[in-house]
Design an enzyme around this catalytic site. Sequence first.
Site, PDB file in Angstrom:
ATOM      1  N   CYS A   1       2.392  24.350  -7.310  1.00 46.32           N
ATOM      2  CA  CYS A   1       1.662  23.811  -6.151  1.00 46.32           C
ATOM      3  C   CYS A   1       2.209  22.441  -5.789  1.00 46.32           C
ATOM      4  O   CYS A   1       3.121  21.920  -6.424  1.00 46.32           O
ATOM      5  CB  CYS A   1       0.169  23.724  -6.452  1.00 46.32           C
ATOM      6  SG  CYS A   1      -0.217  22.605  -7.816  1.00 46.32           S
TER       7      CYS A   1
ATOM      8  N   CYS B   1       2.388  19.753  -8.494  1.00 50.14           N
ATOM      9  CA  CYS B   1       3.545  19.854  -9.388  1.00 50.14           C
ATOM     10  C   CYS B   1       4.745  19.121  -8.786  1.00 50.14           C
ATOM     11  O   CYS B   1       5.484  18.418  -9.489  1.00 50.14           O
ATOM     12  CB  CYS B   1       3.907  21.318  -9.630  1.00 50.14           C
ATOM     13  SG  CYS B   1       2.603  22.303 -10.382  1.00 50.14           S
TER      14      CYS B   1
ATOM     15  N   ASP C   1      28.476  12.976  26.226  1.00 50.30           N
ATOM     16  CA  ASP C   1      29.829  12.549  26.525  1.00 50.30           C
ATOM     17  C   ASP C   1      30.405  13.585  27.488  1.00 50.30           C
ATOM     18  O   ASP C   1      29.996  14.749  27.464  1.00 50.30           O
ATOM     19  CB  ASP C   1      30.646  12.488  25.234  1.00 50.30           C
ATOM     20  CG  ASP C   1      32.105  12.175  25.504  1.00 50.30           C
ATOM     21  OD1 ASP C   1      32.373  11.194  26.210  1.00 50.30           O
ATOM     22  OD2 ASP C   1      32.972  12.926  25.013  1.00 50.30           O
TER      23      ASP C   1
ATOM     24  N   ASP D   1      31.841  14.435  20.439  1.00 48.58           N
ATOM     25  CA  ASP D   1      32.776  15.194  19.606  1.00 48.58           C
ATOM     26  C   ASP D   1      32.707  14.811  18.138  1.00 48.58           C
ATOM     27  O   ASP D   1      33.386  15.396  17.309  1.00 48.58           O
ATOM     28  CB  ASP D   1      34.213  15.047  20.121  1.00 48.58           C
ATOM     29  CG  ASP D   1      34.701  13.607  20.082  1.00 48.58           C
ATOM     30  OD1 ASP D   1      34.026  12.763  19.455  1.00 48.58           O
ATOM     31  OD2 ASP D   1      35.748  13.322  20.683  1.00 48.58           O
TER      32      ASP D   1
ATOM     33  N   ASP E   1      32.900   9.388  19.324  1.00 50.56           N
ATOM     34  CA  ASP E   1      31.523   9.022  19.662  1.00 50.56           C
ATOM     35  C   ASP E   1      30.680   8.721  18.429  1.00 50.56           C
ATOM     36  O   ASP E   1      29.460   8.684  18.509  1.00 50.56           O
ATOM     37  CB  ASP E   1      30.870  10.166  20.456  1.00 50.56           C
ATOM     38  CG  ASP E   1      31.608  10.449  21.747  1.00 50.56           C
ATOM     39  OD1 ASP E   1      31.895   9.500  22.479  1.00 50.56           O
ATOM     40  OD2 ASP E   1      31.909  11.623  22.012  1.00 50.56           O
TER      41      ASP E   1
END
Length: 736
Positions: free
Chosen positions: A25, A28, A422, A621, A625
């Site tokens: 759960c 844990c 771009d 790209d 960028d």
Amino acid sequence: MRGESTLAAVKGANFIKLPVEGMTCASCVTRVEKALKRVPGVVSAEVNLATETAAVTLAEGATPGMLVAAVRDAGYEARLTPVGNAGQRDRSWFSVAIAAALTAPLLVPMMGGVIDVDWMLPGWIQFLLATPIQFWLGARFYAGGWKAVRARTGNMDLLVALGTSAAYGLSVYMLARHWDHEPHLYFEASAAVITLVLLGKWLEGRAKRQTTEAIRALQALRPEAARVIRAGKELEVPIGQIVVNDLVIVRPGERIPADGVVEEGRSHVDESMLTGESWPVAKAAGDAVTGGAMNAEGLLTVRVTAVGAQTTLAKIIDLVENAQAKKAPIQRLVDRVSAVFVPVVLVIAFLTVLAWGFGTGDWEQAMLNAVAVLVIACPCALGLATPTAIMAGTGVAAKNGILIKDAEALESAHAIEAVAFDKTGTLTAGKPALVAFEAHGIQSPAALALAASIQSGSEHPLAKAVLMAAQGARSERAENVKAVAGNGIAGTVNGRHLVLGSGRWMRELGVDLSPLDAKASALEVQGFTVSWLADVTDRPVALAAMAFGDEARREAAEAVKQLHARGVRTVMVTGDNAAAAIAVARRLGIGDVRSEVLPADKARVITELRRGERRVAMVGDGVNDAPALAAADVGIAMGSGTDVAMHAAGVTLMRPDPRLVAAAIDISRRTYAKIRQNLFWAFAYNVVGIPLAALGVLSPVIAGAAMALSSLSVVANTLLLKRWNPEVSNGADGIA
């Protein structure tokens, strides 16, 4: 995506994925994370309940063995390598079947009571049926609960062990005290709760495995062997023995064993599992191919360029696995709740006993109500709500050519309000051609030869266009060639110092552009990008204006339309001149254009767009960028996924289709919606169920069924994400 990973920020850090067993759960998960973070040298630790793994970043000098010891001290089991326990999990149905067979005779008499028929079994038979369920099939709950007690915390196992032990113990006490007559016993409650929990965990496990189908499907793309040409002979070798520069033979119907370049042959290759592209792609000599893709009808000879972990397929699998192992920011709320959840439930159960016992004097009923509180409060659903949705979302996205780097990117993308594109290579094909060349004071062929001379070694798309147009022209050797970022290139040819680049740079250098300005402006109005060639040896003189055309991708206008339909604003950020940029933007339907922006200044534009808490994505790209991708809330790299773009951005599109930007936002919105739905139901079960159990409205059996149903409903709701298809997604579906 903003910020650097912890791994990248720490010198010499190592990233380790540690299989962890025994978690049941959200409590844990919290305990294992705390144990790992206390280990000296651990930079970060994230534990995923759905994948049962811990993603740990270790600083230089820390050892993985310390992690295993910490997990074991916390009451769980960890190994440095995955274990083959899938079969064991599949056999867990055997325990469920035995538990159901033993529980059925205990529950059937309850049905008889509805029609006033006494089918109640003798107490000693009930005892014989319930005992193996309690202490054999339910032993896992005692073991897990004891580990939690030793760690001074609580978990699902502790709640189930306490609850069922109370019902079982009360029944044994009543049976021993009233042996001379048949008292009302509650063996069916303890047995039914354990059976229902086992059934729920088995169903949950099966459902969880379906959320990882994408990873298994990618792993299945790896062929086990390949045909390699060595010493003139064709040999079949295991895939692990292939090395770079090997020549491999790929027959029709076979998968390509590794990344490479086609040396001989022609065929079509199915790359759908890697890029999401449904149509086979034509391949011939010189074309790159990706390992895992399916060869269709032709025989190919491929020279291997990458093997093992360096292949595109291996990188994709690693990226998806890491994304599924990481936590979404919304998970922090769950972690805070789960840290105090079990102790609070134990207090509520204790108060329930006291309130019912002293209030009514019926201590049997008081104990049963407390059992119901303990059982229904198990926080399994809380722990599964977020990670299962992340696993399903990243998996189905990868299947459709969208690689999401981490859960933070997946969650952040749902709130994107603006997307900055771009232009070159993103909205356009990135393959410009020289469409016009106007010279001044020099013959056009001579000027073109000079332009080709100083660009002969450049990889820039515009340089390639010039070299293509100048084929056959007599060019000279250029010296002192230097690229000027964001402006152009400079060099010396036969003693003449030449510069080639943007009009802005020419004006900064004092070049007189007036002789060609009118023609250049007319070309820019038509949407062409204009670069200039100038001689700056003595007095700066313009020699030529060059116009380049780059066709917009056929999907670009549709991509912009889809984003607008989702309420997302679009912006073009480009280094091109204003006229050319506006012309392209107008054709695509983009109203906001930022032109003549240097690569280093694109990050500034993104920062401006983000003012006012607006969430912004940048699409580029992934190389030129990179600063803008890092400055955005979500960086989206367009590319094949074979270069640095895969690691520079939060999202990588495996095929150059800008429509995938809208699809990435769409799957993010759907995944985030599933997370919210799952958390709502997980909390709702407890918010409604705990008070009802404390008030005596719910019996332990009903509480056990509700608890099992909560986990199952959360995972089942998540699996609906697998039906997502970007080709049929509706931008106006209102799911955000």
